[in-house]
Each structure stands twice: as structure tokens, then as C-alpha cells.
Design a protein around this motif. Sequence first.
Motif, PDB file in Angstrom:
ATOM      1  N   PRO A   6       0.824  -1.206   0.000  1.00  0.00           N
ATOM      2  CA  PRO A   6       0.000   0.000   0.000  1.00  0.00           C
ATOM      3  C   PRO A   6       0.857   1.253   0.000  1.00  0.00           C
ATOM      4  O   PRO A   6       1.936   1.275   0.541  1.00  0.00           O
ATOM      5  N   VAL A   8       1.340   5.391   0.814  1.00  0.00           N
ATOM      6  CA  VAL A   8       0.853   6.401   1.756  1.00  0.00           C
ATOM      7  C   VAL A   8      -0.219   7.228   1.051  1.00  0.00           C
ATOM      8  O   VAL A   8       0.020   7.766  -0.029  1.00  0.00           O
ATOM      9  N   THR A  10      -1.664  10.154   1.607  1.00  0.00           N
ATOM     10  CA  THR A  10      -1.622  11.612   1.494  1.00  0.00           C
ATOM     11  C   THR A  10      -0.455  12.106   0.644  1.00  0.00           C
ATOM     12  O   THR A  10      -0.481  13.220   0.144  1.00  0.00           O
ATOM     13  N   ALA A  11       0.578  11.310   0.487  1.00  0.00           N
ATOM     14  CA  ALA A  11       1.776  11.808  -0.193  1.00  0.00           C
ATOM     15  C   ALA A  11       2.193  10.858  -1.299  1.00  0.00           C
ATOM     16  O   ALA A  11       2.194   9.647  -1.118  1.00  0.00           O
ATOM     17  N   LYS A  12       2.556  11.411  -2.428  1.00  0.00           N
ATOM     18  CA  LYS A  12       3.091  10.594  -3.512  1.00  0.00           C
ATOM     19  C   LYS A  12       4.520  10.175  -3.128  1.00  0.00           C
ATOM     20  O   LYS A  12       5.285  10.992  -2.619  1.00  0.00           O
ATOM     21  N   ALA A  13       4.851   8.904  -3.363  1.00  0.00           N
ATOM     22  CA  ALA A  13       6.161   8.406  -2.944  1.00  0.00           C
ATOM     23  C   ALA A  13       7.269   9.216  -3.604  1.00  0.00           C
ATOM     24  O   ALA A  13       7.261   9.452  -4.810  1.00  0.00           O
ATOM     25  N   SER A  15       7.930  12.362  -3.357  1.00  0.00           N
ATOM     26  CA  SER A  15       7.557  13.663  -3.902  1.00  0.00           C
ATOM     27  C   SER A  15       8.449  14.801  -3.417  1.00  0.00           C
ATOM     28  O   SER A  15       8.425  15.883  -3.994  1.00  0.00           O
TER      29      SER A  15
ATOM     30  N   ASN B  57       2.803  15.281   6.113  1.00  0.00           N
ATOM     31  CA  ASN B  57       1.554  15.620   5.454  1.00  0.00           C
ATOM     32  C   ASN B  57       1.560  15.282   3.960  1.00  0.00           C
ATOM     33  O   ASN B  57       1.283  14.163   3.590  1.00  0.00           O
ATOM     34  N   LEU B  58       1.902  16.208   3.085  1.00  0.00           N
ATOM     35  CA  LEU B  58       1.671  16.004   1.658  1.00  0.00           C
ATOM     36  C   LEU B  58       2.911  15.598   0.867  1.00  0.00           C
ATOM     37  O   LEU B  58       2.800  15.292  -0.313  1.00  0.00           O
ATOM     38  N   LYS B  59       4.069  15.637   1.495  1.00  0.00           N
ATOM     39  CA  LYS B  59       5.293  15.312   0.758  1.00  0.00           C
ATOM     40  C   LYS B  59       6.063  14.255   1.528  1.00  0.00           C
ATOM     41  O   LYS B  59       6.089  14.265   2.759  1.00  0.00           O
ATOM     42  N   THR B  60       6.725  13.357   0.819  1.00  0.00           N
ATOM     43  CA  THR B  60       7.563  12.371   1.483  1.00  0.00           C
ATOM     44  C   THR B  60       8.776  12.055   0.628  1.00  0.00           C
ATOM     45  O   THR B  60       8.738  12.183  -0.592  1.00  0.00           O
ATOM     46  N   THR B  61       9.843  11.674   1.291  1.00  0.00           N
ATOM     47  CA  THR B  61      11.033  11.267   0.561  1.00  0.00           C
ATOM     48  C   THR B  61      11.127   9.746   0.439  1.00  0.00           C
ATOM     49  O   THR B  61      11.929   9.223  -0.312  1.00  0.00           O
ATOM     50  N   TRP B  62      10.271   9.037   1.178  1.00  0.00           N
ATOM     51  CA  TRP B  62      10.291   7.574   1.127  1.00  0.00           C
ATOM     52  C   TRP B  62       9.684   7.070  -0.181  1.00  0.00           C
ATOM     53  O   TRP B  62       8.691   7.593  -0.650  1.00  0.00           O
ATOM     54  N   GLN B  63      10.275   6.005  -0.714  1.00  0.00           N
ATOM     55  CA  GLN B  63       9.701   5.315  -1.872  1.00  0.00           C
ATOM     56  C   GLN B  63       9.026   4.022  -1.450  1.00  0.00           C
ATOM     57  O   GLN B  63       8.611   3.230  -2.296  1.00  0.00           O
ATOM     58  N   ILE B  64       8.972   3.764  -0.148  1.00  0.00           N
ATOM     59  CA  ILE B  64       8.383   2.535   0.390  1.00  0.00           C
ATOM     60  C   ILE B  64       7.309   2.922   1.404  1.00  0.00           C
ATOM     61  O   ILE B  64       7.295   4.053   1.877  1.00  0.00           O
ATOM     62  N   PRO B  65       6.419   1.994   1.766  1.00  0.00           N
ATOM     63  CA  PRO B  65       5.424   2.307   2.800  1.00  0.00           C
ATOM     64  C   PRO B  65       6.104   2.651   4.124  1.00  0.00           C
ATOM     65  O   PRO B  65       7.009   1.945   4.566  1.00  0.00           O
ATOM     66  N   PHE B  66       5.665   3.752   4.702  1.00  0.00           N
ATOM     67  CA  PHE B  66       6.313   4.255   5.922  1.00  0.00           C
ATOM     68  C   PHE B  66       5.215   4.699   6.870  1.00  0.00           C
ATOM     69  O   PHE B  66       4.334   5.445   6.483  1.00  0.00           O
TER      70      PHE B  66
END
Lengths: 94, 286
Positions: A6, A8, A10-13, A15, B57-66
Motif C-alpha cells: 500500500p 501512503v 496523502t503523499a506521492k512516494a 515527492s 503531510n503532503l510530501k515524502t522522501t520515502w519510496q516505500i510504505p512508511f
Amino acid sequence: MVKNLPVVPTAKAGSLVETPTGITWRVQYPVISEKCNMCLDCTLFCPDGALIQQEGKIELILSLCKGCGICANECKENAIQMVPEYSGVQGVFR
Amino acid sequence: MALSIADLPKEELFGQGNAGCGGCGAAVAGRQAMKALGSRTIMTIPASCMATMGGSNLKTTWQIPFYHTLFEIAPAVSSGIRAALEVQGIEDVNVVSWAGDAGTADIGFQALTGAAERNEHMLHVCYDNEMYMNTGGQTGSQTPMYAVTSNMSKGKTIKKKNMLAIMEAHGIDYVASASIAYPLDLIAKFKKAAEKPGFSYIHILAPCHRGWQIPQEKTIEFARLAVESGLFELYEVEDGLRTRNVEPSFIPVEDYLTPQGRFKNLTPEAIQSIQAGVNRHYGRGE
């Protein structure tokens, strides 16, 4: 059984790559010289993934670099030099 | 089996555009670990720098489920995720809980010891910057003796808790210490831990230049000096067998301690007592 993990909601991986945090702090950036012998140590020591191996040489993604200087400090060949972003007049302007 | 950097995967699963400080040791640890764990990984992270660094919130640096858990429960959440995967018949996923030294040794300890006792099929990683850095550098149980922190201005008066020995005493499948200055050793240990059928624990020394009061470009250098001086031993315990992975060159501990701003109150007698402790530790044999 292969099932996609799955994402996340709320956030595009990944991004943050497009709008990286902290690059406005940068006061210096690395310049890689020809002395580089491709030991690839800097690609694992860079905290931001700004140094990547591409087409047989080390490439710097400047938009990700925070200018910490770890790569220049750790390079065994001294092939990386930190260059100031701004070298003009400094001090109090009147 | 010798690893080389050229053989490692090129994909960046964590780190690009992260919100950490420049020269962050935890970000280096995360990037190196994800080279070993791969994209089939589910990460749970309690309150720590690592959680805020991954984006919010709206941004992440992970490319995997976190999954950002509460402070006390990262290993418990990981246990639940593993149970859900087992019910669905998914077997190729690494379940990892990644906590700081507070989320491992102090606040998150009861969930950790519970998961270790049940020998859950998961990996717990402690990235140890020896202070509560996300809240401003307070003293924790992993802070070394004499270190100045924001709430102990004269230096800590009690010793660092030996977290590795505590986890070893649980009799779990794999216990290892690692340092960000030895990336291939760290990656080999993560690969080994991912293959274990039960609980694994990896303790990474990841300096924080803000808290240790060192220049930001020397983060890796001090992680190396800690190992070379003998103060942080790199070893693994596999099936009860203890192996030292890197033989230190035993530089004087003074060369590691005095350049750090947090040890500014260190007296010569204190340095001597630390050096004597190191000599005694390595003199006792394997």
C-alpha cells in the motif's frame, strides 16, 4: 504471492525530490575534479543522495545538495573541492 | 562474499530531498540501510528526527510504505504488520521498525523488549546519536558520561546504558552494531538480518553534528574515530557466537573526545579513566 504494497494515501512516494528541503541553506557546493578514481564512497556518504554514478562518472544533482561538505572531507583522492556559492562583496552595505 | 559499492542497487528509496540538516548522520544511515533492504520493505518510525525527515503531510522522501507511529510502540506496530502479512500469505516483505536512541532504549523500550521476547519476524534498528536531538538535545540513557547536553550543562554524571548487551540477553536471532563510516559492513549486516526468521536488532552509531558540536562535514569522520578509538565496537552476535567485524587501530580516545564541543568539560583524569576502560574492555579477549 506478489501483492503491491500500500502507498501512503496523502503523499506521492518520493515527492520531496521535486521540492527538496534545505537547499536554500547552501553556502557552498562540491566540484568533482578529474582526480576521481570512481571508488564510489561519496555516493554512500552523501546524506541527500545528491551524488550519483552515471555513465562512468560521478554526477552531482545540485538541486538536492545542501552543501554540507561530507563528500569533500571523505574523498581519499581529494578530488572534491567545496566552492562558495557567492564570492562577491560581503559585509555591511551602506 | 565480499560486497562492493558498484554492485549495490542504484535506486534511491530514501534520502533524496529529505528535510534533515545538512550533514545529517541519520540520513546517511537510512540511505545505506535501504540499499540493503530493498523496495519490499515496510517501515515503522516513532517520533524522531527520522520521522520528520521523511516528510510530513503532503510530501515524502520515502519510496516505500512508511508508518509514523506513536513514540512507544514502533516494534509493536511492526509485529502487527507482520501478523497481517502472514495472514495474507505475503512472505517476501521485510518489516522494520526504525527508532532513535530514545525510541529504543528509553521511551520505546517496553514495546521493543516485548517484541524481542516473542521473537517476532522483524528487524529493529536503533540509530544512536546519543541525545534526544529532535526535541533539542536532552540527556538520554544512551548519552555517554561527561557529555554536555541542553539540560545537563556540566555534563552527564552516569554511564551510557549498554543497549547491545541488553538485546543480546534476550537470546534473539541476530544482534549487531554498525557505523555509518563503514557502509559495506553496515549493508552486509542488514542483509544478514533480513534473512533471519526471527527478531534482529541493529544498533547504528549516527553522529549528530548539532548535538555533538562538531563541524557538519565531519559527521562521518567522528563515526569512524569512535570505532578506531575502541569506544564503539563493531561486532555481531549470531546464534550466540560473537564476532568482531572491524579491528580498531586504537588511536587515543583523546583524539575522538576533545575536538567535540559536548566534551568541553572533560578533565585529564576523566580522559584517563575512559582510556583505561577501553583498554580493559579489549584486554579481556573476545
